[in-house]
Design a protein around this motif. Structure first.
Motif, PDB file in Angstrom:
ATOM      1  N   TYR A   1       7.344   6.876   1.423  1.00  0.00           N
ATOM      2  CA  TYR A   1       6.265   6.918   2.402  1.00  0.00           C
ATOM      3  C   TYR A   1       4.910   6.708   1.745  1.00  0.00           C
ATOM      4  O   TYR A   1       4.723   6.940   0.554  1.00  0.00           O
ATOM      5  N   GLY A   2       3.959   6.236   2.557  1.00  0.00           N
ATOM      6  CA  GLY A   2       2.617   5.974   2.082  1.00  0.00           C
ATOM      7  C   GLY A   2       1.795   5.331   3.185  1.00  0.00           C
ATOM      8  O   GLY A   2       2.292   5.100   4.288  1.00  0.00           O
TER       9      GLY A   2
ATOM     10  N   THR B   1       0.812  -1.223   0.000  1.00  0.00           N
ATOM     11  CA  THR B   1       0.000   0.000   0.000  1.00  0.00           C
ATOM     12  C   THR B   1       0.839   1.263   0.000  1.00  0.00           C
ATOM     13  O   THR B   1       0.335   2.343  -0.311  1.00  0.00           O
ATOM     14  N   MET B   2       2.133   1.149   0.314  1.00  0.00           N
ATOM     15  CA  MET B   2       3.018   2.308   0.334  1.00  0.00           C
ATOM     16  C   MET B   2       3.532   2.677  -1.054  1.00  0.00           C
ATOM     17  O   MET B   2       3.888   3.831  -1.307  1.00  0.00           O
ATOM     18  N   LYS B   3       3.623   1.705  -1.946  1.00  0.00           N
ATOM     19  CA  LYS B   3       4.267   1.947  -3.237  1.00  0.00           C
ATOM     20  C   LYS B   3       3.497   2.996  -4.046  1.00  0.00           C
ATOM     21  O   LYS B   3       2.276   3.122  -3.949  1.00  0.00           O
ATOM     22  N   VAL B   4       4.244   3.759  -4.832  1.00  0.00           N
ATOM     23  CA  VAL B   4       3.646   4.827  -5.643  1.00  0.00           C
ATOM     24  C   VAL B   4       2.589   4.275  -6.585  1.00  0.00           C
ATOM     25  O   VAL B   4       1.511   4.861  -6.753  1.00  0.00           O
TER      26      VAL B   4
ATOM     27  N   GLY C   1       1.184   7.027  -1.884  1.00  0.00           N
ATOM     28  CA  GLY C   1       2.595   6.745  -1.670  1.00  0.00           C
ATOM     29  C   GLY C   1       3.482   7.618  -2.535  1.00  0.00           C
ATOM     30  O   GLY C   1       3.136   7.943  -3.678  1.00  0.00           O
ATOM     31  N   HIS C   2       4.647   7.992  -1.993  1.00  0.00           N
ATOM     32  CA  HIS C   2       5.586   8.835  -2.733  1.00  0.00           C
ATOM     33  C   HIS C   2       7.021   8.482  -2.376  1.00  0.00           C
ATOM     34  O   HIS C   2       7.310   7.950  -1.297  1.00  0.00           O
ATOM     35  N   ILE C   3       7.916   8.806  -3.300  1.00  0.00           N
ATOM     36  CA  ILE C   3       9.356   8.712  -3.102  1.00  0.00           C
ATOM     37  C   ILE C   3       9.918  10.123  -3.169  1.00  0.00           C
ATOM     38  O   ILE C   3       9.517  10.903  -4.039  1.00  0.00           O
ATOM     39  N   ILE C   4      10.828  10.464  -2.274  1.00  0.00           N
ATOM     40  CA  ILE C   4      11.523  11.749  -2.364  1.00  0.00           C
ATOM     41  C   ILE C   4      12.947  11.577  -1.847  1.00  0.00           C
ATOM     42  O   ILE C   4      13.177  10.828  -0.901  1.00  0.00           O
ATOM     43  N   ASN C   5      13.900  12.243  -2.507  1.00  0.00           N
ATOM     44  CA  ASN C   5      15.287  12.131  -2.055  1.00  0.00           C
ATOM     45  C   ASN C   5      15.801  13.447  -1.485  1.00  0.00           C
ATOM     46  O   ASN C   5      15.071  14.440  -1.434  1.00  0.00           O
ATOM     47  N   SER C   6      17.057  13.446  -1.077  1.00  0.00           N
ATOM     48  CA  SER C   6      17.631  14.605  -0.392  1.00  0.00           C
ATOM     49  C   SER C   6      17.751  15.826  -1.291  1.00  0.00           C
ATOM     50  O   SER C   6      17.957  16.936  -0.801  1.00  0.00           O
TER      51      SER C   6
END
Length: 313
Positions: free
Chosen positions: A224-225, A191-194, A200-205
């Motif tokens: 996260y999600g 359920t977390m996957k985009v 759900g989202h991915i983000i980097n530095s």
């Protein structure tokens, strides 16, 4: 670290202090022949499976991994049959470490890293597991070995796993070829996957998000999600003392989340990332996994990375 604390929020300062001083929850360990169960204040946190009974027998994994809301944060397949999970990539096993081309051999999806022995298993203000492992080629001969140290710490609001590994070319030179298939991997909860399209989202530095975070170098990445209706995140941080930090990231919108210091050209770089480790030499890689509530801002991931980066390795 104290000179930086004034710029951070009170809640972050409290967490950082607990991490630095080893304070917070009480961790217990239950060691059996081929696994260790880690609990935080009497509740299940994770299990280190030294030799999971799976085919092919690829090597040690950490599963399950329970986050600060009390829910599993990594995919159960192929260790267990969980309704609603996508049954792809059976070599993606919760949390693991290996590589897709080592002296030409595929340890990512085909060949085993064999647990040799537990060196240390202890609990207290943090839980520590140290092991020795042998990378075995298709003819049964040893290619290299690794010594890994996993440290479980944090508190009920934010759980952490430090994964430190030193790989040594004990038998002969070892070549880690340029391939995207590696190395420190996590498969997040479905359920977390985009691609689940549940938030759900991915983000980097560097602020790159979702599919744009793939094949980029970054100090940290947060995925996260929602899990059971609550937003949670898994951040992976690459310590600056780690070999070739900051690493490239093989992080996908379908749920794969991996740090890979060797896959340069496979990620679009002009240079080849292939690396040959001379006989008798070692390389060390250092990662911190932060299991947190909310998104990357609510989890204070950027601030926690700055504290982690100042720790000596």
């Amino acid at each position: 670290m104290s000179k930086h604390l004034a710029t951070w929020g009170w809640a972050t300062m409290v967490l950082i202090s607990r991490i630095a001083e080893g304070q917070g929850a009480e961790f217990t360990v239950d060691r059996q022949a081929d696994k260790v169960t880690i609990k935080i204040d009497g509740e299940l946190f994770a299990e280190y499976l030294a030799a999971p009974k799976l085919q092919p027998p690829l090597g040690p994994i950490v599963w399950p991994i329970i986050g600060p809301t009390g829910k599993p944060m990594t995919r159960a397949y192929p260790m267990a049959d969980q309704p609603g999970e996508r049954k792809d990539h059976p070599h993606h096993r919760s949390m693991w470490f290996n590589h897709g081309s080592v002296n030409g051999y595929d340890f990512w999806a085909k060949l085993p890293i064999r647990h040799r022995e537990f060196i240390k298993v202890e609990g207290g203000q943090r839980a520590v597991i140290e092991t020795l492992n042998d990378w075995i080629g298709p003819d049964g001969t040893k290619v290299c070995e690794d010594r890994r140290r996993l440290t479980f710490h944090g508190d009920r609001q934010c759980r952490l796993i430090d994964f430190d590994i030193t790989i040594t070319a004990t038998e002969a030179p070892v070549t880690f070829a340029d391939t995207k298939e590696g190395c420190f991997g996590i498969r997040v909860a479905e359920t977390m996957k985009v691609d689940a399209k549940l938030g759900g989202h991915i983000i980097n530095s560097h602020g790159q998000q979702d599919k744009d975070a793939w094949a980029k170098r970054a100090e940290w990445v947060d995925y996260y999600g929602p899990v059971d209706g609550q937003v949670v995140g898994i951040a992976v941080m690459n310590h600056p003392a780690s070999f070739r930090a900051p690493t490239y990231w093989h992080v996908r919108t379908y749920g794969l989340f991996a740090a890979n210091p060797f896959g340069w050209k496979d990620f679009g770089a002009k240079e080849d990332g292939t690396y040959t480790l001379p006989k008798g030499n070692s390389i060390s890689l250092y990662y911190r996994v932060v299991l947190h509530k909310g998104n990357h801002q609510e989890g204070r991931i950027a601030e926690l990375y700055q504290a982690y980066a100042q720790e000596k390795k």
